[in-house]
Motif scaffolding. Structure first.
Motif, PDB file in Angstrom:
ATOM      1  N   GLU A 217      47.230  -0.167-113.916  1.00 16.07           N
ATOM      2  CA  GLU A 217      45.955  -0.280-113.204  1.00 16.07           C
ATOM      3  C   GLU A 217      45.620   1.043-112.522  1.00 16.07           C
ATOM      4  O   GLU A 217      44.457   1.457-112.487  1.00 16.07           O
ATOM      5  CB  GLU A 217      46.025  -1.402-112.170  1.00 16.07           C
ATOM      6  CG  GLU A 217      44.729  -1.590-111.400  1.00 16.07           C
ATOM      7  CD  GLU A 217      44.811  -2.704-110.372  1.00 16.07           C
ATOM      8  OE1 GLU A 217      43.859  -2.840-109.588  1.00 16.07           O
ATOM      9  OE2 GLU A 217      45.822  -3.426-110.349  1.00 16.07           O
ATOM     10  N   GLN A 218      46.651   1.720-112.013  1.00 18.57           N
ATOM     11  CA  GLN A 218      46.430   3.005-111.360  1.00 18.57           C
ATOM     12  C   GLN A 218      45.896   4.045-112.351  1.00 18.57           C
ATOM     13  O   GLN A 218      45.038   4.855-112.012  1.00 18.57           O
ATOM     14  CB  GLN A 218      47.727   3.511-110.719  1.00 18.57           C
ATOM     15  CG  GLN A 218      47.606   4.847-109.980  1.00 18.57           C
ATOM     16  CD  GLN A 218      46.649   4.779-108.807  1.00 18.57           C
ATOM     17  OE1 GLN A 218      46.491   3.724-108.176  1.00 18.57           O
ATOM     18  NE2 GLN A 218      45.982   5.878-108.523  1.00 18.57           N
ATOM     19  N   HIS A 219      46.396   4.016-113.596  1.00 17.53           N
ATOM     20  CA  HIS A 219      45.886   4.935-114.609  1.00 17.53           C
ATOM     21  C   HIS A 219      44.395   4.712-114.828  1.00 17.53           C
ATOM     22  O   HIS A 219      43.632   5.669-114.987  1.00 17.53           O
ATOM     23  CB  HIS A 219      46.629   4.747-115.931  1.00 17.53           C
ATOM     24  CG  HIS A 219      48.038   5.222-115.912  1.00 17.53           C
ATOM     25  ND1 HIS A 219      48.923   4.979-116.938  1.00 17.53           N
ATOM     26  CD2 HIS A 219      48.729   5.937-114.992  1.00 17.53           C
ATOM     27  CE1 HIS A 219      50.091   5.504-116.652  1.00 17.53           C
ATOM     28  NE2 HIS A 219      50.000   6.087-115.476  1.00 17.53           N
ATOM     29  N   GLY A 220      43.987   3.445-114.867  1.00 18.66           N
ATOM     30  CA  GLY A 220      42.581   3.132-115.077  1.00 18.66           C
ATOM     31  C   GLY A 220      41.709   3.674-113.962  1.00 18.66           C
ATOM     32  O   GLY A 220      40.662   4.285-114.206  1.00 18.66           O
ATOM     33  N   ARG A 221      42.121   3.466-112.727  1.00 27.76           N
ATOM     34  CA  ARG A 221      41.343   3.944-111.588  1.00 27.76           C
ATOM     35  C   ARG A 221      41.343   5.473-111.549  1.00 27.76           C
ATOM     36  O   ARG A 221      40.348   6.095-111.185  1.00 27.76           O
ATOM     37  CB  ARG A 221      41.887   3.350-110.290  1.00 27.76           C
ATOM     38  CG  ARG A 221      41.841   1.833-110.243  1.00 27.76           C
ATOM     39  CD  ARG A 221      42.268   1.282-108.896  1.00 27.76           C
ATOM     40  NE  ARG A 221      41.264   1.527-107.866  1.00 27.76           N
ATOM     41  CZ  ARG A 221      40.195   0.773-107.669  1.00 27.76           C
ATOM     42  NH1 ARG A 221      39.962  -0.276-108.448  1.00 27.76           N
ATOM     43  NH2 ARG A 221      39.339   1.059-106.709  1.00 27.76           N
ATOM     44  N   LEU A 222      42.465   6.057-111.948  1.00 29.09           N
ATOM     45  CA  LEU A 222      42.569   7.509-111.958  1.00 29.09           C
ATOM     46  C   LEU A 222      41.666   8.129-113.021  1.00 29.09           C
ATOM     47  O   LEU A 222      41.101   9.212-112.816  1.00 29.09           O
ATOM     48  CB  LEU A 222      44.031   7.912-112.185  1.00 29.09           C
ATOM     49  CG  LEU A 222      44.404   9.383-112.034  1.00 29.09           C
ATOM     50  CD1 LEU A 222      43.898   9.961-110.729  1.00 29.09           C
ATOM     51  CD2 LEU A 222      45.912   9.542-112.135  1.00 29.09           C
ATOM     52  N   LEU A 223      41.501   7.447-114.145  1.00 28.65           N
ATOM     53  CA  LEU A 223      40.588   7.945-115.176  1.00 28.65           C
ATOM     54  C   LEU A 223      39.165   7.990-114.639  1.00 28.65           C
ATOM     55  O   LEU A 223      38.424   8.956-114.886  1.00 28.65           O
ATOM     56  CB  LEU A 223      40.670   7.059-116.417  1.00 28.65           C
ATOM     57  CG  LEU A 223      39.674   7.380-117.536  1.00 28.65           C
ATOM     58  CD1 LEU A 223      39.792   8.831-117.985  1.00 28.65           C
ATOM     59  CD2 LEU A 223      39.876   6.434-118.714  1.00 28.65           C
ATOM     60  N   TYR A 224      38.748   6.967-113.917  1.00 29.55           N
ATOM     61  CA  TYR A 224      37.427   6.979-113.320  1.00 29.55           C
ATOM     62  C   TYR A 224      37.290   8.138-112.333  1.00 29.55           C
ATOM     63  O   TYR A 224      36.242   8.800-112.277  1.00 29.55           O
ATOM     64  CB  TYR A 224      37.149   5.654-112.608  1.00 29.55           C
ATOM     65  CG  TYR A 224      36.803   4.518-113.534  1.00 29.55           C
ATOM     66  CD1 TYR A 224      35.538   4.429-114.113  1.00 29.55           C
ATOM     67  CD2 TYR A 224      37.742   3.534-113.839  1.00 29.55           C
ATOM     68  CE1 TYR A 224      35.211   3.383-114.960  1.00 29.55           C
ATOM     69  CE2 TYR A 224      37.424   2.490-114.696  1.00 29.55           C
ATOM     70  CZ  TYR A 224      36.164   2.421-115.254  1.00 29.55           C
ATOM     71  OH  TYR A 224      35.837   1.396-116.108  1.00 29.55           O
ATOM     72  N   ALA A 225      38.337   8.384-111.551  1.00 32.90           N
ATOM     73  CA  ALA A 225      38.304   9.500-110.602  1.00 32.90           C
ATOM     74  C   ALA A 225      38.178  10.830-111.340  1.00 32.90           C
ATOM     75  O   ALA A 225      37.412  11.711-110.931  1.00 32.90           O
ATOM     76  CB  ALA A 225      39.574   9.484-109.743  1.00 32.90           C
ATOM     77  N   GLY A 259      34.805   4.132-105.019  1.00 26.81           N
ATOM     78  CA  GLY A 259      36.043   4.271-104.258  1.00 26.81           C
ATOM     79  C   GLY A 259      37.199   4.871-105.031  1.00 26.81           C
ATOM     80  O   GLY A 259      38.221   5.233-104.421  1.00 26.81           O
ATOM     81  N   ALA A 260      37.095   5.008-106.359  1.00 29.73           N
ATOM     82  CA  ALA A 260      38.241   5.476-107.145  1.00 29.73           C
ATOM     83  C   ALA A 260      38.653   6.893-106.762  1.00 29.73           C
ATOM     84  O   ALA A 260      39.844   7.172-106.560  1.00 29.73           O
ATOM     85  CB  ALA A 260      37.910   5.404-108.641  1.00 29.73           C
ATOM     86  N   LEU A 261      37.696   7.799-106.662  1.00 27.75           N
ATOM     87  CA  LEU A 261      38.031   9.181-106.306  1.00 27.75           C
ATOM     88  C   LEU A 261      38.516   9.275-104.865  1.00 27.75           C
ATOM     89  O   LEU A 261      39.479   9.987-104.569  1.00 27.75           O
ATOM     90  CB  LEU A 261      36.819  10.087-106.522  1.00 27.75           C
ATOM     91  CG  LEU A 261      37.037  11.579-106.206  1.00 27.75           C
ATOM     92  CD1 LEU A 261      38.218  12.147-106.977  1.00 27.75           C
ATOM     93  CD2 LEU A 261      35.761  12.362-106.502  1.00 27.75           C
ATOM     94  N   ASP A 262      37.879   8.533-103.965  1.00 25.08           N
ATOM     95  CA  ASP A 262      38.316   8.543-102.564  1.00 25.08           C
ATOM     96  C   ASP A 262      39.741   8.005-102.434  1.00 25.08           C
ATOM     97  O   ASP A 262      40.547   8.535-101.657  1.00 25.08           O
ATOM     98  CB  ASP A 262      37.373   7.712-101.700  1.00 25.08           C
ATOM     99  CG  ASP A 262      36.015   8.370-101.529  1.00 25.08           C
ATOM    100  OD1 ASP A 262      35.919   9.596-101.726  1.00 25.08           O
ATOM    101  OD2 ASP A 262      35.047   7.644-101.210  1.00 25.08           O
TER     102      ASP A 262
END
Length: 284
Positions: A217-225, A259-262
């Protein structure tokens, strides 16, 4: 599995190199077989080029957030952040504890893949080539582009040439700083002309970015960031000579996750010492 469909429209000429012929830098092409059996060479941008830009964006954001002092990272650490590192020792056993530590502390390496010590770890990110919308590629266009105006036009219509010059300072006010100022250094021209094969502004490219089932899940949010860092304003610079205005494009399909980048920035801030120690341990 996260999949991001991208459509890019060039706003300046794009050059993606494939060697040279004389002073002309050739445009990279992909040989394909058309449905009727004919062959064609069609310009494209490699997925590795876009993948590197995502890695570059995350790396610069990391060192800025951690306030890394110039000259404080080893060459191996810089290689790890910007190009994925390299094998530095022999061995056949995978260090599972280190792999878990990477995912907990700096999952950007797990997303993009890396090599460190005796291990190579594949990333969960997949980036396709960026293909030209043209007649030769009509058979493999995604449905969203099937009715595009460029589908009936051959790839050759989107190709062009640009040229530039590199100046010799001997003919400028800068020549007074040269040790041999006032003397004839050598005969010949004061500039060198170079040619670039390019894709013309207005050309349209498409591709996709996705994650494997192994992605967290962290990889997914990190891709958006990462996408927000790279193309948050829906513009991007691709391939070669971006420093002098080439490869600019607008992008449709840039994803946004509030919120992903933050969250990623806060993670780096909260774990600054651990991130820096991890990078040091991976590259010692």
């Amino acid at each position: 599995m996260t999949t991001i469909d991208l459509t890019l429209t060039l706003t300046s000429p794009l050059h993606h190199g494939s060697g040279s012929a004389g002073n002309t830098s050739l445009l990279r092409t992909q040989d394909i077989v058309l449905p009727d059996g004919r062959q064609a060479a069609v310009p494209f941008v490699s997925g590795n080029s876009l993948r590197h830009q995502l890695r570059d964006a995350l790396a610069w954001h990391t060192v800025a957030t951690l306030a890394v002092e110039p000259g404080s990272l080893s060459k191996a650490a810089v290689d790890l952040l910007w190009s994925g590192g390299a094998i530095t020792s022999t061995g056949s056993q995978v260090d599972l504890a280190m792999a878990r530590r990477v995912e907990e502390t700096y999952p950007a390496l797990g997303l993009l893949g890396y090599a460190a010590q005796s291990d190579m770890t594949a990333g969960t990110l997949r980036v396709s080539n960026l293909h030209l919308v043209c007649a030769e590629n009509a058979w493999r266009l995604p449905d969203r582009l099937a009715g595009h105006n460029h589908v009936s036009r051959p790839a050759g219509m989107f190709r062009g040439e640009e040229f530039g010059t590199r100046h010799d300072v001997a003919s400028t006010p800068v020549d007074r700083l040269v040790q041999t100022a006032g003397e004839i250094v050598q005969p010949g021209t004061t500039q060198m002309i170079y040619d670039l094969q390019v894709l013309k502004p207005g050309s349209v490219l498409w591709g996709e970015i996705s994650l494997t089932p192994a992605a967290t899940e962290q990889h997914g949010r990190l891709l958006y960031a990462a996408m927000e860092l790279l193309a948050g304003d829906c513009t991007i610079a691709l391939a070669a000579k971006t420093a002098v205005g080439y490869g600019r494009a607008t992008v449709d399909g840039v994803p946004y996750l509030e919120g992903a980048l933050d969250e990623w920035t806060q993670h780096l801030t909260d774990n600054a010492d651990d991130v820096l120690q991890l990078i040091k341990d991976l590259t010692k």
